[in-house]
Design a protein around this motif. Structure first.
Motif, PDB file in Angstrom:
ATOM      1  N   GLN A   1      15.800 -15.508 -51.160  1.00  0.00           N
ATOM      2  CA  GLN A   1      16.471 -16.952 -51.143  1.00  0.00           C
ATOM      3  C   GLN A   1      17.093 -17.305 -49.620  1.00  0.00           C
ATOM      4  O   GLN A   1      17.136 -17.892 -48.458  1.00  0.00           O
ATOM      5  CB  GLN A   1      17.421 -17.481 -51.912  1.00  0.00           C
TER       6      GLN A   1
ATOM      7  N   THR B   1      11.301 -27.187 -49.830  1.00  0.00           N
ATOM      8  CA  THR B   1      10.506 -26.011 -49.834  1.00  0.00           C
ATOM      9  C   THR B   1      10.956 -24.290 -51.058  1.00  0.00           C
ATOM     10  O   THR B   1       9.925 -24.839 -51.695  1.00  0.00           O
ATOM     11  CB  THR B   1      10.077 -25.788 -48.788  1.00  0.00           C
ATOM     12  N   ARG B   2      12.415 -24.655 -50.636  1.00  0.00           N
ATOM     13  CA  ARG B   2      12.172 -23.981 -52.036  1.00  0.00           C
ATOM     14  C   ARG B   2      12.935 -24.417 -53.084  1.00  0.00           C
ATOM     15  O   ARG B   2      13.088 -23.562 -54.548  1.00  0.00           O
ATOM     16  CB  ARG B   2      13.820 -22.568 -51.263  1.00  0.00           C
TER      17      ARG B   2
ATOM     18  N   TRP C   1      15.388 -17.210 -46.639  1.00  0.00           N
ATOM     19  CA  TRP C   1      14.991 -18.230 -46.590  1.00  0.00           C
ATOM     20  C   TRP C   1      15.732 -19.183 -46.049  1.00  0.00           C
ATOM     21  O   TRP C   1      15.384 -19.941 -44.896  1.00  0.00           O
ATOM     22  CB  TRP C   1      13.976 -19.271 -48.189  1.00  0.00           C
ATOM     23  N   ARG C   2      17.216 -19.652 -46.578  1.00  0.00           N
ATOM     24  CA  ARG C   2      17.956 -19.855 -45.589  1.00  0.00           C
ATOM     25  C   ARG C   2      18.154 -19.868 -44.864  1.00  0.00           C
ATOM     26  O   ARG C   2      19.078 -20.505 -43.796  1.00  0.00           O
ATOM     27  CB  ARG C   2      19.428 -19.718 -46.920  1.00  0.00           C
TER      28      ARG C   2
ATOM     29  N   PHE D   1      14.998 -26.260 -47.059  1.00  0.00           N
ATOM     30  CA  PHE D   1      15.366 -25.107 -47.853  1.00  0.00           C
ATOM     31  C   PHE D   1      15.524 -25.799 -49.021  1.00  0.00           C
ATOM     32  O   PHE D   1      14.816 -25.297 -50.116  1.00  0.00           O
ATOM     33  CB  PHE D   1      16.385 -24.505 -47.402  1.00  0.00           C
TER      34      PHE D   1
ATOM     35  N   ALA E   1       6.001 -22.153 -50.816  1.00  0.00           N
ATOM     36  CA  ALA E   1       7.265 -23.411 -50.718  1.00  0.00           C
ATOM     37  C   ALA E   1       6.258 -24.396 -51.960  1.00  0.00           C
ATOM     38  O   ALA E   1       5.398 -24.867 -51.981  1.00  0.00           O
ATOM     39  CB  ALA E   1       6.824 -23.227 -49.286  1.00  0.00           C
TER      40      ALA E   1
ATOM     41  N   CYS F   1       7.743 -23.215 -44.136  1.00  0.00           N
ATOM     42  CA  CYS F   1       7.643 -21.556 -44.079  1.00  0.00           C
ATOM     43  C   CYS F   1       7.415 -20.758 -43.630  1.00  0.00           C
ATOM     44  O   CYS F   1       7.868 -19.868 -42.687  1.00  0.00           O
ATOM     45  CB  CYS F   1       8.192 -21.476 -45.463  1.00  0.00           C
TER      46      CYS F   1
END
Length: 152
Positions: free
Chosen positions: A26, A41-42, A29-30, A38, A119, A67
């Protein structure tokens, strides 16, 4: 061509294997996504209806996951659904999108995810136009238009 029964089969019995996998924490991704990207999608968020110009954008080309860059949809399958989110009738490949049952908010829906990186893209409904009858109702924030020179 995928139909509603195919989507249900994948959601209930397992999705086709993706061509590749992209996995990040995470935190990773952030670091590469905007806060809105974020969240959607997350964290499985949803953008406001009619909040993106992508809804009325109908130029030829492909749309990729914001992503991981995996191509997900072709503009040839994009149509005006009137819902306020970009809508498509088919993914570019059977294994581009993964499907999961989603019973959040007291509704029974099929969530669509990028099969490469998981995602959250949006949801798939069975009220699309013929011949597939599918409506891939996608968050514009989860997609990016692939420029022609990127495809070479």
């Amino acid at each position: 061509m995928l139909k509603w029964l195919d989507v249900l089969k994948f959601a209930n019995n397992g999705n086709p294997a993706p061509d590749k996998r992209v996995e990040k924490t995470q935190e990773e991704w952030r670091a590469i996504l905007t806060p809105e990207q974020f969240n959607i999608t997350r964290l499985k968020g949803t953008e406001r209806a009619f909040s993106s110009e992508l809804c009325s954008y109908f130029e030829p080309g492909k749309y990729a996951c914001i992503c991981c860059g995996t191509e997900l949809f072709d503009a040839e399958t994009k149509y005006e659904s009137g819902t306020g989110w970009p809508s498509f009738t088919q993914p570019v490949k059977e294994n581009a999108v993964a499907y999961h049952t989603d019973s959040a908010f007291g509704m029974q829906r099929i969530e669509a995810l990028c099969n490469t990186c998981d995602a959250h893209l949006g949801h798939v409904f069975q009220d699309g136009p013929p011949p597939s009858g599918l409506r891939y109702c996608m968050n514009a924030v989860s997609l990016r238009k692939v420029e022609e020179d990127e495809r070479k």
